[in-house]
Design a protein around this motif. Structure first.
Motif, PDB file in Angstrom:
ATOM      1  N   ASP A 173       0.878  -1.162   0.000  1.00 24.08           N
ATOM      2  CA  ASP A 173       0.000   0.000   0.000  1.00 24.08           C
ATOM      3  C   ASP A 173       0.917   1.214   0.000  1.00 24.08           C
ATOM      4  O   ASP A 173       1.502   1.555   1.027  1.00 24.08           O
ATOM      5  CB  ASP A 173      -0.902  -0.011   1.228  1.00 24.08           C
ATOM      6  N   THR A 189       0.460   4.077   2.694  1.00 19.55           N
ATOM      7  CA  THR A 189       0.806   3.858   4.106  1.00 19.55           C
ATOM      8  C   THR A 189       2.159   3.175   4.285  1.00 19.55           C
ATOM      9  O   THR A 189       2.728   3.203   5.370  1.00 19.55           O
ATOM     10  CB  THR A 189      -0.243   2.976   4.807  1.00 19.55           C
ATOM     11  N   LYS A 249       2.474  -0.026   4.202  1.00 18.28           N
ATOM     12  CA  LYS A 249       2.231  -1.380   4.704  1.00 18.28           C
ATOM     13  C   LYS A 249       2.441  -2.388   3.579  1.00 18.28           C
ATOM     14  O   LYS A 249       2.002  -2.169   2.451  1.00 18.28           O
ATOM     15  CB  LYS A 249       0.812  -1.506   5.255  1.00 18.28           C
ATOM     16  N   SER A 258       3.164  -6.845   2.594  1.00 18.21           N
ATOM     17  CA  SER A 258       3.287  -8.254   2.943  1.00 18.21           C
ATOM     18  C   SER A 258       4.063  -8.916   1.815  1.00 18.21           C
ATOM     19  O   SER A 258       3.903  -8.560   0.650  1.00 18.21           O
ATOM     20  CB  SER A 258       1.927  -8.910   3.144  1.00 18.21           C
ATOM     21  N   THR A 274       5.208  -9.401   7.245  1.00 20.48           N
ATOM     22  CA  THR A 274       4.620  -8.083   7.020  1.00 20.48           C
ATOM     23  C   THR A 274       5.435  -6.984   7.693  1.00 20.48           C
ATOM     24  O   THR A 274       6.311  -7.252   8.507  1.00 20.48           O
ATOM     25  CB  THR A 274       3.183  -8.031   7.575  1.00 20.48           C
ATOM     26  N   GLY A 275       5.099  -5.749   7.359  1.00 15.71           N
ATOM     27  CA  GLY A 275       5.734  -4.598   7.979  1.00 15.71           C
ATOM     28  C   GLY A 275       5.301  -3.319   7.299  1.00 15.71           C
ATOM     29  O   GLY A 275       4.337  -3.294   6.527  1.00 15.71           O
ATOM     30  N   VAL A 276       6.047  -2.270   7.599  1.00 18.92           N
ATOM     31  CA  VAL A 276       5.821  -0.953   7.005  1.00 18.92           C
ATOM     32  C   VAL A 276       7.159  -0.488   6.449  1.00 18.92           C
ATOM     33  O   VAL A 276       8.179  -0.539   7.148  1.00 18.92           O
ATOM     34  CB  VAL A 276       5.287   0.057   8.044  1.00 18.92           C
ATOM     35  N   GLU A 300       7.613  -2.190  12.218  1.00 16.83           N
ATOM     36  CA  GLU A 300       6.459  -3.038  12.513  1.00 16.83           C
ATOM     37  C   GLU A 300       6.574  -4.409  11.841  1.00 16.83           C
ATOM     38  O   GLU A 300       5.574  -4.991  11.406  1.00 16.83           O
ATOM     39  CB  GLU A 300       5.153  -2.336  12.118  1.00 16.83           C
TER      40      GLU A 300
END
Length: 158
Positions: A51, A54, A56, A58, A81-83, A91
């Motif tokens: 995304d 944001t 974000k 995966s 996952t993370g940012v 994250e």
């Protein structure tokens, strides 16, 4: 309705492979766009979702992935996952490193010039960016010639 469709196309990058026919960047190319080396990801990434508004993301593998590099053992879940932001992965969930007898989750990776800092909660360790110019292979890391690799040479299942 058309606006929602366009939003979904531009924010959720479909699964992409290295050398694919379309112009969608691979997960490795996305890492480079955010100023990270490709070696943060193991070989064999099947795809990812990002995304871009944001950060974000995966990442999807064909199964769980584990390997040793120097004195460290690493494990990636089949989806982690993370940012992502320029020079910062935060994250993070689904990536672990074994330190002594404990498996600790890597929660953040930041780049400061030619160093990468890996955080596992209250402690962190720095490594040269050059250590991550190549992607490790699941099952054998960088020492694949002397070990038998499972699952077609790409991933080992755990």
């Amino acid at each position: 309705m058309f606006a929602i469709f366009l939003f979904m196309i531009f924010t959720a990058v479909p699964l992409a492979r290295c050398g694919g026919i379309d112009d969608t960047p691979t997960a490795y190319e996305v890492l480079q766009q955010y100023d990270f080396p490709i070696g943060l990801l193991p070989k064999g990434v099947l795809g990812y979702k990002l995304d871009s508004s944001t950060g974000k993301f995966s990442v999807h593998l064909n199964g769980s992935c584990s390997f040793s590099i120097q004195s460290y053992e690493l494990k990636y879940k089949s989806t982690f996952t993370g940012v992502i932001a320029k020079r910062k992965l935060s994250e993070l969930s689904g990536i672990q490193v074994k330190i002594l007898f404990l498996w600790l989750s890597i929660t953040k990776v930041t780049r400061d010039d030619d160093e990468l800092e890996f955080s596992v909660g209250i402690t962190s360790a720095d490594f040269p960016v050059d250590n991550f110019n190549e992607c490790p292979t699941c099952g054998c890391g960088f020492d694949c010639d002397s070990r038998k690799i499972g699952n077609g040479g790409l991933l080992s299942s755990s």
